[in-house]
Design a protein around this motif. Structure first.
Motif, short mmCIF file in Angstrom:
data_model
loop_
_atom_site.label_atom_id
_atom_site.label_comp_id
_atom_site.label_asym_id
_atom_site.label_seq_id
_atom_site.Cartn_x
_atom_site.Cartn_y
_atom_site.Cartn_z
N ALA A 213 0.86 -1.19 0.00
CA ALA A 213 0.00 0.00 0.00
C ALA A 213 0.89 1.23 0.00
O ALA A 213 1.59 1.49 0.98
CB ALA A 213 -0.91 0.00 1.22
N VAL A 214 0.89 1.97 -1.10
CA VAL A 214 1.85 3.08 -1.25
C VAL A 214 1.19 4.45 -1.40
O VAL A 214 1.88 5.47 -1.36
CB VAL A 214 2.80 2.82 -2.45
N GLY A 215 -0.12 4.50 -1.59
CA GLY A 215 -0.75 5.77 -1.91
C GLY A 215 -0.89 6.73 -0.74
O GLY A 215 -0.80 7.94 -0.91
N ALA A 216 -1.12 6.20 0.47
CA ALA A 216 -1.40 7.05 1.64
C ALA A 216 -0.10 7.29 2.41
O ALA A 216 0.50 6.35 2.92
CB ALA A 216 -2.43 6.38 2.53
N PHE A 217 0.31 8.54 2.50
CA PHE A 217 1.56 8.85 3.20
C PHE A 217 1.41 10.00 4.19
O PHE A 217 2.37 10.64 4.60
CB PHE A 217 2.69 9.16 2.20
N THR A 218 0.15 10.26 4.59
CA THR A 218 -0.12 11.19 5.69
C THR A 218 -1.18 10.53 6.58
O THR A 218 -1.88 9.62 6.15
CB THR A 218 -0.65 12.55 5.20
N PRO A 219 -1.34 10.99 7.83
CA PRO A 219 -2.34 10.38 8.71
C PRO A 219 -3.76 10.50 8.18
O PRO A 219 -4.62 9.68 8.53
CB PRO A 219 -2.17 11.16 10.02
N GLN A 220 -4.02 11.49 7.34
CA GLN A 220 -5.38 11.72 6.85
C GLN A 220 -5.72 10.88 5.61
O GLN A 220 -6.88 10.67 5.29
CB GLN A 220 -5.58 13.20 6.51
N MET A 221 -4.70 10.39 4.91
CA MET A 221 -4.92 9.65 3.66
C MET A 221 -5.22 8.18 3.97
O MET A 221 -4.79 7.65 4.99
CB MET A 221 -3.70 9.78 2.76
N VAL A 222 -5.96 7.54 3.04
CA VAL A 222 -6.31 6.15 3.27
C VAL A 222 -6.62 5.46 1.95
O VAL A 222 -7.18 6.07 1.03
CB VAL A 222 -7.52 6.04 4.23
N GLU A 223 -6.23 4.18 1.84
CA GLU A 223 -6.59 3.33 0.70
C GLU A 223 -7.23 2.03 1.14
O GLU A 223 -8.05 1.47 0.43
CB GLU A 223 -5.34 2.98 -0.11
N LEU A 224 -6.84 1.53 2.32
CA LEU A 224 -7.28 0.23 2.80
C LEU A 224 -8.32 0.38 3.90
O LEU A 224 -8.18 1.23 4.78
CB LEU A 224 -6.09 -0.57 3.33
N ALA A 225 -9.33 -0.46 3.87
CA ALA A 225 -10.35 -0.45 4.91
C ALA A 225 -9.73 -0.83 6.26
O ALA A 225 -8.85 -1.70 6.31
CB ALA A 225 -11.48 -1.40 4.57
N PRO A 226 -10.18 -0.21 7.34
CA PRO A 226 -9.64 -0.57 8.67
C PRO A 226 -9.73 -2.06 8.98
O PRO A 226 -8.81 -2.64 9.56
CB PRO A 226 -10.49 0.27 9.62
N ALA A 249 1.51 6.69 8.36
CA ALA A 249 0.75 5.62 7.70
C ALA A 249 -0.74 5.73 8.01
O ALA A 249 -1.26 5.08 8.92
CB ALA A 249 1.29 4.26 8.13
N GLY A 250 -1.43 6.53 7.23
CA GLY A 250 -2.84 6.78 7.47
C GLY A 250 -3.68 5.52 7.52
O GLY A 250 -4.58 5.38 8.36
N ASP A 251 -3.41 4.56 6.63
CA ASP A 251 -4.18 3.32 6.62
C ASP A 251 -4.12 2.62 7.98
O ASP A 251 -5.14 2.17 8.50
CB ASP A 251 -3.61 2.36 5.56
N LEU A 252 -2.92 2.53 8.53
CA LEU A 252 -2.73 1.81 9.79
C LEU A 252 -3.20 2.64 10.98
O LEU A 252 -3.84 2.11 11.90
CB LEU A 252 -1.25 1.45 9.96
N LEU A 253 -2.91 3.92 10.98
CA LEU A 253 -3.29 4.78 12.10
C LEU A 253 -4.81 4.85 12.23
O LEU A 253 -5.35 4.79 13.34
CB LEU A 253 -2.70 6.17 11.90
N GLN A 254 -5.51 4.97 11.12
CA GLN A 254 -6.96 5.05 11.16
C GLN A 254 -7.60 3.72 11.55
O GLN A 254 -8.76 3.68 11.98
CB GLN A 254 -7.49 5.54 9.81
N ALA A 255 -6.84 2.62 11.41
CA ALA A 255 -7.34 1.31 11.82
C ALA A 255 -6.99 0.99 13.27
O ALA A 255 -7.35 -0.08 13.77
CB ALA A 255 -6.75 0.23 10.91
N GLY A 256 -6.29 1.91 13.95
CA GLY A 256 -5.92 1.69 15.34
C GLY A 256 -4.78 0.72 15.51
O GLY A 256 -4.61 0.12 16.59
N ILE A 257 -3.96 0.53 14.48
CA ILE A 257 -2.82 -0.39 14.54
C ILE A 257 -1.67 0.27 15.29
O ILE A 257 -1.37 1.45 15.09
CB ILE A 257 -2.36 -0.78 13.12
#
Length: 305
Positions: A213-226, A249-257
């Motif tokens: 997953a390379v598209g999201a590189f800020t906490p606000q960006m996301v490509e993958l579902a939590p 890593a917005g994808d991971l941070l928004q998923a609570g990882i």
């Protein structure tokens, strides 16, 4: 006087197999020094990146702008340069095209991640996002890992069709994937490389999956579902490109990882332990070290690249 290379000349200095190997070599090089990059907001939603780095022989600075408002226009989203210096003399050696360096080193890092971490590199591969990064990932996975079959998913039908045509022109098998989630079931390899304005992949992966997953590189960006990220944490393995992902890593941070608990690619390479079972999520946010690896390779000249 330093040569200023255009996009084509820069790409010629960064052939895929050599670039992947150079990135791996950089991760083992104790002389590498990479300070924290400067990320300065400019226009609404846009940023200017200043990314320096050096080793015992080469120093470089990448100065690049990212302007999401340019998506869909004739003006590139990413613009800028990478200036390469000789450490001993301070002489400017070469100026590289910044967007080309960014595209190639990002895809090469994904390929290196797959080489070390993917349970199954045979393909086929799903590419979600058919822009510059989609094309770069297709090329590097074909050349370095030998993947020959691809499924292309994109919100832009024209872009998807163009990437399928490009793959077929290279002698590869490629077809459109109208539903990325459905296509994931048949693909042990996948990459999401979109503008990261919303979730593009929700389906749970195969047990032998590798997703970059390379598209999201800020906490606000996301490509993958939590839920997908949490599944990877619970049933497989999450590896980040660098420790900077802990706050990017917005994808991971928004998923609570707990991103701090995830190993980095450097950890894996230096330990020499690619192992592990279950699906792998490789989360890439970018790092000036990847640009330094490209600068090192390009500075050697076309005959040595």
């Amino acid at each position: 006087m330093a040569a200023t290379l255009d996009a084509g000349q820069t790409a010629a200095r960064l052939p895929w197999p050599a670039l992947v190997d150079e990135i791996e070599a950089l991760l083992r090089d104790a002389s590498v020094r990479i300070p924290e990059r400067i990320v300065m907001p400019t226009a609404p939603g846009a940023v200017l990146f200043v990314m320096p780095g050096c080793d015992a022989r080469v120093a470089m600075t990448k100065l690049i702008s990212f302007t999401p408002a340019n998506v869909g226009t004739a003006t590139p989203t990413i613009q800028g340069d990478v200036t390469v210096f000789d450490v001993a003399s301070g002489t400017r050696r070469v100026i590289l095209d910044g967007p080309t360096v960014t595209a190639r080193r990002t895809a090469a890092v994904s390929a290196l991640g797959a080489r070390w971490l993917a349970p199954n590199t045979a393909g086929p591969m799903l590419i979600v996002g058919a822009g510059v990064q989609g094309r770069a990932h297709l090329e590097v996975f074909a050349q370095v890992l030998g993947v020959s079959r691809f499924f292309i998913a994109s919100r832009s039908a024209a872009s998807a069709r163009a990437l399928v045509d490009h793959a077929q022109a290279l002698g590869l098998q490629a077809e459109l994937a109208p539903d990325a989630d459905a296509a994931l079931a048949g693909c042990p390899l996948a990459v999401t490389c979109t503008p990261a304005s919303g979730v593009v992949l929700r389906a749970l992966p195969r047990p032998d999956a590798f997703i970059a997953a390379v598209g999201a590189f800020t906490p606000q960006m996301v490509e993958l579902a939590p839920a997908l990220c949490r599944h990877m944490a619970d049933r497989g393995r999450i590896v980040v490109d660098t420790r900077e992902a802990e706050h990017e890593a917005g994808d991971l941070l928004q998923a609570g990882i707990d991103v701090a608990a995830c190993p980095s690619l450097g950890d894996v390479v230096r330990a020499g332990q690619p192992g592990g079972r279950g699906p792998v999520l490789f989360k890439s946010c970018g790092w000036a070290g990847w640009d330094l690896a490209a600068a090192r390779l390009a500075a050697r000249g076309p005959e040595k690249a």
